[in-house]
Structure formats: structure tokens, C-alpha cells
Design an enzyme around this catalytic site. Structure first.
Site, PDB file in Angstrom:
ATOM      1  N   GLU A 193      -2.166  11.816  36.351  1.00 35.78           N
ATOM      2  CA  GLU A 193      -2.649  13.179  36.582  1.00 35.78           C
ATOM      3  C   GLU A 193      -1.439  14.096  36.741  1.00 35.78           C
ATOM      4  O   GLU A 193      -0.541  13.820  37.540  1.00 35.78           O
ATOM      5  CB  GLU A 193      -3.540  13.206  37.834  1.00 35.78           C
ATOM      6  CG  GLU A 193      -4.120  14.575  38.111  1.00 35.78           C
ATOM      7  CD  GLU A 193      -5.470  14.531  38.822  1.00 35.78           C
ATOM      8  OE1 GLU A 193      -6.080  13.444  38.934  1.00 35.78           O
ATOM      9  OE2 GLU A 193      -5.920  15.604  39.262  1.00 35.78           O
ATOM     10  N   ARG A 194      -1.424  15.136  35.940  1.00 35.60           N
ATOM     11  CA  ARG A 194      -0.320  16.113  35.933  1.00 35.60           C
ATOM     12  C   ARG A 194       1.010  15.454  35.597  1.00 35.60           C
ATOM     13  O   ARG A 194       2.067  15.878  36.066  1.00 35.60           O
ATOM     14  CB  ARG A 194      -0.223  16.858  37.258  1.00 35.60           C
ATOM     15  CG  ARG A 194      -1.531  17.416  37.768  1.00 35.60           C
ATOM     16  CD  ARG A 194      -2.267  18.217  36.732  1.00 35.60           C
ATOM     17  NE  ARG A 194      -3.564  18.703  37.223  1.00 35.60           N
ATOM     18  CZ  ARG A 194      -4.419  19.394  36.481  1.00 35.60           C
ATOM     19  NH1 ARG A 194      -4.147  19.649  35.213  1.00 35.60           N
ATOM     20  NH2 ARG A 194      -5.558  19.813  36.984  1.00 35.60           N
ATOM     21  N   GLU A 317     -11.893  19.077  46.415  1.00 38.02           N
ATOM     22  CA  GLU A 317     -12.126  18.955  44.977  1.00 38.02           C
ATOM     23  C   GLU A 317     -13.016  17.757  44.647  1.00 38.02           C
ATOM     24  O   GLU A 317     -12.723  16.961  43.762  1.00 38.02           O
ATOM     25  CB  GLU A 317     -10.788  18.856  44.228  1.00 38.02           C
ATOM     26  CG  GLU A 317      -9.914  20.081  44.453  1.00 38.02           C
ATOM     27  CD  GLU A 317      -8.643  20.115  43.610  1.00 38.02           C
ATOM     28  OE1 GLU A 317      -8.083  19.041  43.332  1.00 38.02           O
ATOM     29  OE2 GLU A 317      -8.220  21.226  43.243  1.00 38.02           O
ATOM     30  N   ARG A 362      -9.383  31.467  49.512  1.00 33.42           N
ATOM     31  CA  ARG A 362      -8.937  30.074  49.404  1.00 33.42           C
ATOM     32  C   ARG A 362      -7.618  29.848  50.140  1.00 33.42           C
ATOM     33  O   ARG A 362      -7.383  28.772  50.702  1.00 33.42           O
ATOM     34  CB  ARG A 362      -8.782  29.693  47.928  1.00 33.42           C
ATOM     35  CG  ARG A 362      -8.175  28.319  47.761  1.00 33.42           C
ATOM     36  CD  ARG A 362      -8.213  27.840  46.339  1.00 33.42           C
ATOM     37  NE  ARG A 362      -7.289  26.724  46.175  1.00 33.42           N
ATOM     38  CZ  ARG A 362      -6.927  26.223  45.005  1.00 33.42           C
ATOM     39  NH1 ARG A 362      -7.410  26.726  43.891  1.00 33.42           N
ATOM     40  NH2 ARG A 362      -6.089  25.206  44.943  1.00 33.42           N
ATOM     41  N   ASP A 391      -1.529  26.351  45.756  1.00 32.97           N
ATOM     42  CA  ASP A 391      -1.388  25.113  44.998  1.00 32.97           C
ATOM     43  C   ASP A 391      -0.160  25.078  44.100  1.00 32.97           C
ATOM     44  O   ASP A 391      -0.293  25.233  42.889  1.00 32.97           O
ATOM     45  CB  ASP A 391      -2.650  24.911  44.145  1.00 32.97           C
ATOM     46  CG  ASP A 391      -2.680  23.556  43.490  1.00 32.97           C
ATOM     47  OD1 ASP A 391      -1.842  22.704  43.845  1.00 32.97           O
ATOM     48  OD2 ASP A 391      -3.556  23.337  42.632  1.00 32.97           O
ATOM     49  N   GLU A 419       3.401  20.942  37.045  1.00 29.71           N
ATOM     50  CA  GLU A 419       2.047  21.283  36.607  1.00 29.71           C
ATOM     51  C   GLU A 419       1.922  22.767  36.266  1.00 29.71           C
ATOM     52  O   GLU A 419       1.274  23.134  35.298  1.00 29.71           O
ATOM     53  CB  GLU A 419       1.066  20.911  37.728  1.00 29.71           C
ATOM     54  CG  GLU A 419      -0.362  21.345  37.450  1.00 29.71           C
ATOM     55  CD  GLU A 419      -1.323  20.989  38.578  1.00 29.71           C
ATOM     56  OE1 GLU A 419      -0.904  20.353  39.565  1.00 29.71           O
ATOM     57  OE2 GLU A 419      -2.504  21.351  38.464  1.00 29.71           O
TER      58      GLU A 419
HETATM   59  O1  GCW Z   1      -3.074  21.213  41.857  1.00 29.42           O
HETATM   60  C1  GCW Z   1      -4.203  20.459  41.926  1.00 29.42           C
HETATM   61  C2  GCW Z   1      -4.179  19.665  40.682  1.00 29.42           C
HETATM   62  C3  GCW Z   1      -5.030  18.443  40.774  1.00 29.42           C
HETATM   63  C4  GCW Z   1      -4.609  17.667  42.011  1.00 29.42           C
HETATM   64  C5  GCW Z   1      -4.808  18.554  43.225  1.00 29.42           C
HETATM   65  C6  GCW Z   1      -4.361  17.886  44.516  1.00 29.42           C
HETATM   66  C7  GCW Z   1      -4.548  15.326  42.406  1.00 29.42           C
HETATM   67  O2  GCW Z   1      -4.581  20.492  39.622  1.00 29.42           O
HETATM   68  O3  GCW Z   1      -4.830  17.705  39.604  1.00 29.42           O
HETATM   69  O4  GCW Z   1      -5.300  16.459  42.141  1.00 29.42           O
HETATM   70  O5  GCW Z   1      -4.035  19.707  43.084  1.00 29.42           O
HETATM   71  O6  GCW Z   1      -3.237  18.146  44.916  1.00 29.42           O
HETATM   72  O7  GCW Z   1      -5.114  17.143  45.087  1.00 29.42           O
END
Ligand code: GCW
Length: 726
Positions: A193-194, A317, A362, A391, A419
């Protein structure tokens, strides 16, 4: 005739031999980036000549009985041998001048007799000293533990790589932060992931039988920069990672890492008791659930006696968590912490939470959820907080939780993988970003209450301290997708050990180690590195804008997106641009997110004139004709910043081209090609963003500014179904 033929074949043979040796030479000298900072290519002749008399013998008492000491010996022989062209002789005792003694007071009577200041070094620190012993001069690496010796030995090698003198050495170093971890967002199917550097390096399928030599090199590379733990699997975790089959695989990796001081951790899925345990619930109050986790912990420690603990993403999420049962994050964290406590393990509980249907800004939600829980977490829980409140954006203010939970240890989570900063293809050195966050003053206990002091535990007297970096590592030959991405892994480790290090200092070290100490190369490449992150900010999200990336994969611009199910998934939610102005009002008139910061910080962020233009639109919604420091109005400034970002990338390309004679072919070319991609994409970002914001502001482009290459409809229609990391 026949002699002609034999002459011809002789010539062919000669040519073939020549080509073969040329090829061999090229392969031997090939620089494909695999070696990272364990690159032990011969130093310049002068440096080699200087070092040789000082590195004649290597003495490591007790080496036969310890895998860590063996690893140290192997590394020093290999490193010194490579760098100065002659490996020291491995000796059982000091025989003359030019010794290197690597020993603890426990393993050497000489070290004991020297009565050195060892107390301040703690478990992992070390001393490196020029010393005279038994009438001979040499270098001593000493520490209270073998791990300390390991870090000290890598430091010694670094001194050679950066061409520092060994004469008169007197170095004392110990880490400021206890847990210095990589977080891999790696899945069991080897997708990351990423991740933008290929598949996961963990070959789960063939583990535990097949141990890729990469695992050892990974451990060496991390130990060299002081990283002492790794979380193997994605925080969006599969419960399968906790099944016996996968624990056996993890145990095999732990075995490889152990001599290098690297402890293993796993991401734990909160609902694992249901998914792999066959229970009806994962409720923290259920005795059956508590027993299940205790049993699971026992099972893990049987296989991995030095297992570090769990990392958990819960109620975020879509991940399961304690709130599914009406319990708090503290109750959830303590459930796991109690199972690990008898074994000495910790829980790293992530604060990256924001909830579906929660209308609150958020940027405020994590603080709202966690700060009231201060004091409710068990001693072996540490809350892991991202550097900023949203984020991992190219720029965010520091997270308001830092400083706001005096009774709870908080650890930092940085993202090393990019990312939101152009994936692996854009050159963005993250040192300056880490530095900016670490040095930010929370004012929690008055001036000087920096984020560093929160996470190193000194501000509130925390003993459990930590910092994590989301890894940018994959199966690519160069590990990180580009040579310069390696610098981000490197600087993360160096700053985790010493958060006061300057980004520029680390970049210089890295350049010397990675390329050479040619002054022209150092100056040019350092310029590129230090300008790079601000360039990304400028061409993606200038002036405090954030989260304007396209949906899901986050590749490229998507400021127009406004129709996704959850409001906070939409870029339009973040920029709030309309005919009249742009920016997110987080002052008391708006979401009042500023109120989550300590008093003087609130006032600064709440003030349009004092917040600073880098964070202006993060905290303020302003009219397009708002006057900026430059004298331009906000609209003109926005366009100016986009142009500036693109121009900086063009400059970076030119600067890199000038370094062509100073860099080996393979790494030069790859970087050059990636910079071309970056320029193309920076232009895309600039054009698409200007086209969109102009459609909203209805303002003319300032004089002399180039119009976007295509119309807005073109940019909006672009789709990228196969982006990596998604
Ligand atoms: O930035 C977001 C990402 C997700 C990631 C999430 C997190 C692992 O887009 O891919 O999931 O953060 O940090 O939990």
C-alpha cells in the site's frame, strides 16, 4: 589461406577477450544503487593512504560466541577492506599501532581499566575514541551492550565514508528516542500500500524455507542508521498474519534481524479473535477475547522471544476497533497491552482516525477522540500520531495532539514513501519536512516545548518513546525506486537517532557516501535536495492548501473533485474555493481547529498576518484580492507559486545535467530520466490547478503568465487505472 583464417580467429578471440574484460569491469563497477549507504567503494588515494596506518588490526573479544559480534567483524572487514583497499587483520589481541578494538567493559579488561564515562550511554549508545593501550595507539569502539558496539562500528565506517579524521577522535552518542521503527504497509500477497518501489521484499509464500539474502542486507542497512525495529505488515492488516503459519514465517525473519538489533513487530487486526479465533465478538470487555489475546501473545513469544509488540489501526477508514462495541480507544489498546505486558511488549495505537458521518473538521477529529483519554492508557501503550492533523500532505502544521497529552507517551509517524509527494518518481528530499515538524514549538509547557521534546519524552517525563517511518522499500534493485529516495530512508533513521540533526548535514553525509566527496557534486546535489520539497509544495499545494490529489491513488491533481460520498474525501472540502476566495477557515469563526493548539500558537495560527504564508490557506479562508507580502494579491500569488514550483524543477534538471561528469552512468541516467518525468508532471499539476482555480475565481491570468497547455475538461478527463500502491 589457412593462416589467414587462424589470424582472423585469433583477432576475434582477442576482441572477445577484450570485450569480456570490459564488460566485467563495467559490472564490477556498476552502481545500481543496491548498496545504499553500505557502499564501500574505494576512497580517493589520499584518503586511503591516510587511513591505512590507523586500521591495521581488528580486535573483537568474544566474537566466536556472538552473532552480533560476528556481524560487526564481517561488516568492518568488508567496509574497511572496500574503502581503503586493505582489510585489517583480525587479531585476538592488540599487537601494534593502528588497532581497532571493539569491546564492552565486560569483554575487555583494557576497556574496564580505562574507566570511561559509560553511564550516559545507556543500552544503545557508544563511544568512539582515539586511545593508547599497552603502549600502542588505536581506536576504541565501546558500549554497554553489543548493540551499542554495532552502532558504534557503523559510525566508524561512516567516518571513513565521509572522510573524517580518526586522529583525536572522541565521540559519544546515544539515541534520543527509544523505538526507531519502520512501518511496512506490505500485504501478504506482496503488494505494498502506497509503495512505489516494486513488490514487497517479504516473500511470504516461500518463507520460512527460503531466506533471501536481501533480508540480511535490509537489516544491515537499518542497523547502520540506528533503526531498531520493524513492523512487517500493513496497518490495514489481515488477521492471517497472526496465524501459526504466518508466525513461523515472521519468526524466520526475526532470526535474521536479531543480530542486527532489529526487533520485529506486527500490525494486529482488532477483529482477529472473530476472524481467526472463531469467537463471536472482539469486545475488549469479553473475558474470552482477553484470553484469546493472551494466548496469542504466548504463541508469538514462543516463536519470537524478543517480539516487540503490536501496531494497531482501529476505527479508522473502515478498520474494526473497540468503538464497534461502544468502547474507547484506550480500552481497545489496553486489551492488547495487557496480553503483551508479561512478555515486555508494547502496543503502538494509531491516532489516525476520522469517522464517517462525523461533520467535525477532519483536522480536529483525532484530537477530539484522544485527548480526553489522556491518562487512561496502560504503561506499555504509546499513541502513534502522524506529523500533521490530516494525512502526510506536502506541508501541514504539526499535529495538535503533540504536547496535549502529558500523561500519555506519543510517538511520531512520518511517511518516508511519497504518497502525496510525487510517488517514487519525483525527487523530494524529506529531511527539511521532518526538521520543520520536529522543531515546531507546541508551547505546551511554555516556549521551547518542541515536538522533538514531546517525542523524546523530555517534555513530560515519558520513558516509552518512539518514532516510525512508513517505509519506501520494495523489491526494486535500488530498494526505493530511485537513488534520491534512499536519502529519505537514510535521513529518517539519522533523525530518529538524533532529532536535532540538520537536514542539510545529513544530506551532505548521504551524498558523500552515495556518490563522492567532490565539492562540485556536493554543492550541486545539495542544492537540488534542499530545494526539492518546497518545489513539490509549490507545484502541488502552495500556500497551505492540502489534499488536492486525484481520488484514491493520489496520482496527479484533482482539485475539482467534489462528488465523493464522504465530504472529507473531496479536494473541494479542503480548498473551499469559490468566486470570492479560497482556503479553510479554521479560526474561531470557522471550524476553530486553531483552539486545539496551546495559547500562543492559537493566536499565531489564527492571525492572517502572523500565521506565515506557508500555512495561510490551511487556517484561513481569504478573498482573492487579499494582499500578500510580495505585494501581489492572493490570486496572483497562487499562480506565482505554481510557476515557481515548476521553475524550480526545471532548475533542478539543469543542475543535475551539470553533474553528469561526476556521477556514474547508471545512477546519473535514471535520475535524469526521473527528473524529466517530474518536470512533465509538475507542469501538469501547475496547468491543471491554474485551469481549475481560474474557472472558479474567474480572474484573468497575471501579465506574462503562460496559460495552461490544455483546457480544464482535458485534465478532468484523465484517468489512471493502473497506478501503483493503490
Ligand atoms: O494516507 C492514508 C493512505 C492509506 C493509509 C492511511 C493510514 C494504510 O491513503 O492508504 O492506509 O493513510 O495511514 O492508515
Amino acid at each position: 589461406m589457412s593462416s589467414d583464417v587462424s589470424c582472423l580467429s585469433r583477432n576475434l578471440l582477442l576482441v572477445a577477450t577484450f570485450l569480456y574484460s570490459a564488460l566485467l569491469a563495467a559490472t564490477v563497477n556498476a552502481e545500481d544503487g543496491y548498496d545504499l549507504w553500505l557502499r564501500y567503494q574505494p576512497l580517493e588515494v589520499e584518503a586511503r593512504d591516510n587511513y591505512r596506518p590507523q586500521l591495521r588490526q581488528l580486535v573483537i573479544p568474544g566474537r566466536e560466541d556472538s552473532r552480533t559480534l560476528q556481524a560487526i567483524g564481517d561488516e568492518l572487514l568488508r567496509g574497511v577492506g572496500g574503502l581503503i583497499g586493505r582489510a585489517p587483520e583480525m587479531a585476538s589481541r592488540i599487537r601494534g599501532d593502528g588497532f581497532v578494538l571493539v569491546a564492552t567493559p565486560g569483554s575487555s579488561a583494557d576497556v574496564r581499566a580505562a574507566q570511561l564515562p559509560m553511564d550516559a550511554l545507556g543500552e544503545e549508545g557508544y563511544l568512539i575514541r582515539a586511545i593508547s593501550l599497552r603502549g600502542h595507539t588505536g581506536t576504541l569502539v565501546t558500549a554497554n551492550s553489543e548493540r551499542g558496539l554495532l552502532y558504534g562500528s557503523f559510525h566508524l565506517l561512516r567516518l571513513l565514508q565521509t572522510r573524517d579524521a580518526l586522529v583525536g577522535l572522541d565521540i559519544s552518542s546515544s539515541p534520543r528516542i527509544g523505538l526507531r521503527l519502520l512501518n511496512h504497509w506490505d500485504n501478504l500477497d506482496r503488494s505494498v500500500e502506497r509503495g512505489y518501489a516494486g513488490q514487497s521484499i517479504w516473500d511470504w509464500w516461500n518463507l520460512p524455507d527460503v531466506l533471501d539474502p536481501r533480508y540480511t542486507d535490509y537489516a544491515r542497512a537499518n542497523a547502520a542508521i540506528g533503526i531498531n525495529g520493524t513492523v512487517l505488515n500493513n496497518v490495514n492488516a489481515s488477521a492471517d498474519s497472526l496465524t501459526p503459519r504466518y508466525l513461523d514465517k515472521a519468526a524466520a525473519l526475526a532470526e535474521v534481524f536479531r543480530p542486527y538489533g532489529i526487533r520485529m513487530y506486527l500490525s494486529a487486526r482488532f477483529s482477529a479473535p472473530v476472524e481467526i479465533g472463531g469467537l463471536e465478538t472482539a469486545d475488549p470487555q469479553s473475558p474470552a477475547v482477553q484470553r484469546w489475546w493472551q494466548h496469542k501473545a504466548d504463541e508469538i513469544y514462543q516463536r519470537i522471544p524478543d517480539f516487540g509488540g503490536f501496531l494497531v489501526k482501529a476505527n479508522s477508514e473502515g478498520q474494526p476497533g473497540p468503538q464497534d462495541y461502544g468502547r474507547s480507544h484506550a480500552e481497545g489498546a489496553n486489551l492488547l497491552a495487557r496480553a503483551l505486558a508479561p512478555h515486555g511488549g508494547v502496543v503502538m495505537w494509531r491516532a489516525f482516525v476520522y469517522q464517517q458521518d462525523n461533520p467535525e473538521d477532519r483536522a480536529k477529529q483525532a484530537y477530539s477522540d484522544f485527548v480526553p483519554l489522556d491518562g487512561q492508557f496502560d504503561d506499555n501503550v504509546i499513541v502513534q500520531v502522524k506529523n500533521g492533523p490530516i494525512d502526510f500532505q506536502p506541508r501541514e502544521p504539526f499535529h495538535p495532539m503533540f504536547g496535549a497529552m502529558p500523561k500519555t507517551p506519543l510517538m511520531m509517524e512520518f511517511q518516508i514513501t511519497k504518497e502525496y509527494l510525487g510517488f517514487a518518481s519525483h525527487l523530494a528530499y524529506l529531511g527539511p519536512m521532518y526538521e520543520e515538524v520536529l522543531r515546531a514549538d507546541t508551547f505546551a509547557e511554555g516556549p521551547g516545548s518542541t515536538v522533538t521534546k514531546v517525542i523524546d519524552g523530555s517534555l513530560h517525563g515519558q520513558r516509552l518513546t518512539g518514532i516510525a517511518g512508513v517505509a519506501n522499500i520494495g523489491r526494486d534493485r535500488d530498494w526505493s525506486g530511485s537513488t534520491f529516495n534512499q536519502a529519505n530512508w537514510y535521513v529518517f533513521g539519522r533523525m530518529a537517532w538524533n532529532p536535532d540533526l540538520a537536514a542539510a548535514t545529513v544530506a551532505r553525509d548521504w551524498l558523500k557516501i552515495t556518490f563522492s566527496d567532490n565539492p562540485e557534486l556536493l554543492a550541486g546535489a545539495l542544492d537540488i535536495m534542499l530545494a526539492s520539497r518546497q518545489a513539490v509544495v509549490d507545484y502541488m499545494t502552495p500556500l497551505g492548501l492540502a489534499h488536492l490529489m486525484a481520488t484514491g491513488h493520489h496520482y496527479g491533481p484533482g482539485p475539482w473533485v467534489s462528488d465523493l460520498a464522504r465530504p472529507e474525501w473531496n479536494p473541494a472540502y479542503y480548498h473551499r474555493a469559490d468566486r470570492n476566495g479560497i482556503g479553510f477557515d479554521r479560526t474561531a469563526e470557522g471550524s476553530n481547529a486553531v483552539a486545539q493548539y496551546a495559547t500562543p500558537v492559537v493566536e499565531k495560527f489564527a492571525s492572517r498576518s502572523r500565521v506565515g504564508e506557508d500555512l495561510l490557506l490551511w487556517f484561513h479562508h481569504l478573498p482573492w484580492d487579499h494582499r500578500m507580502n510580495s505585494g501581489r494579491d492572493l490570486w496572483e500569488e497562487l499562480v506565482y507559486r505554481y510557476d515557481r514550483g515548476l521553475a524550480e524543477v526545471q532548475e533542478m534538471r539543469t543542475q543535475w545535467q551539470a553533474l553528469a561528469p561526476l556521477v556514474d552512468r547508471e545512477r546519473f541516467d535514471k535520475t535524469a530520466r526521473l527528473l524529466a518525468v517530474q518536470e512533465r508532471e509538475a507542469k501538469w499539476w501547475r496547468d491543471a490547478s491554474i485551469a481549475y482555480f481560474q474557472s472558479v475565481s474567474a480572474r484573468p491570468l497575471p501579465d506574462g503568465v503562460a496559460p495552461p497547455a490544455r483546457d480544464l475538461a482535458y485534465y478532468r478527463a484523465l484517468e489512471f487505472p493502473w497506478t501503483p500502491g493503490h
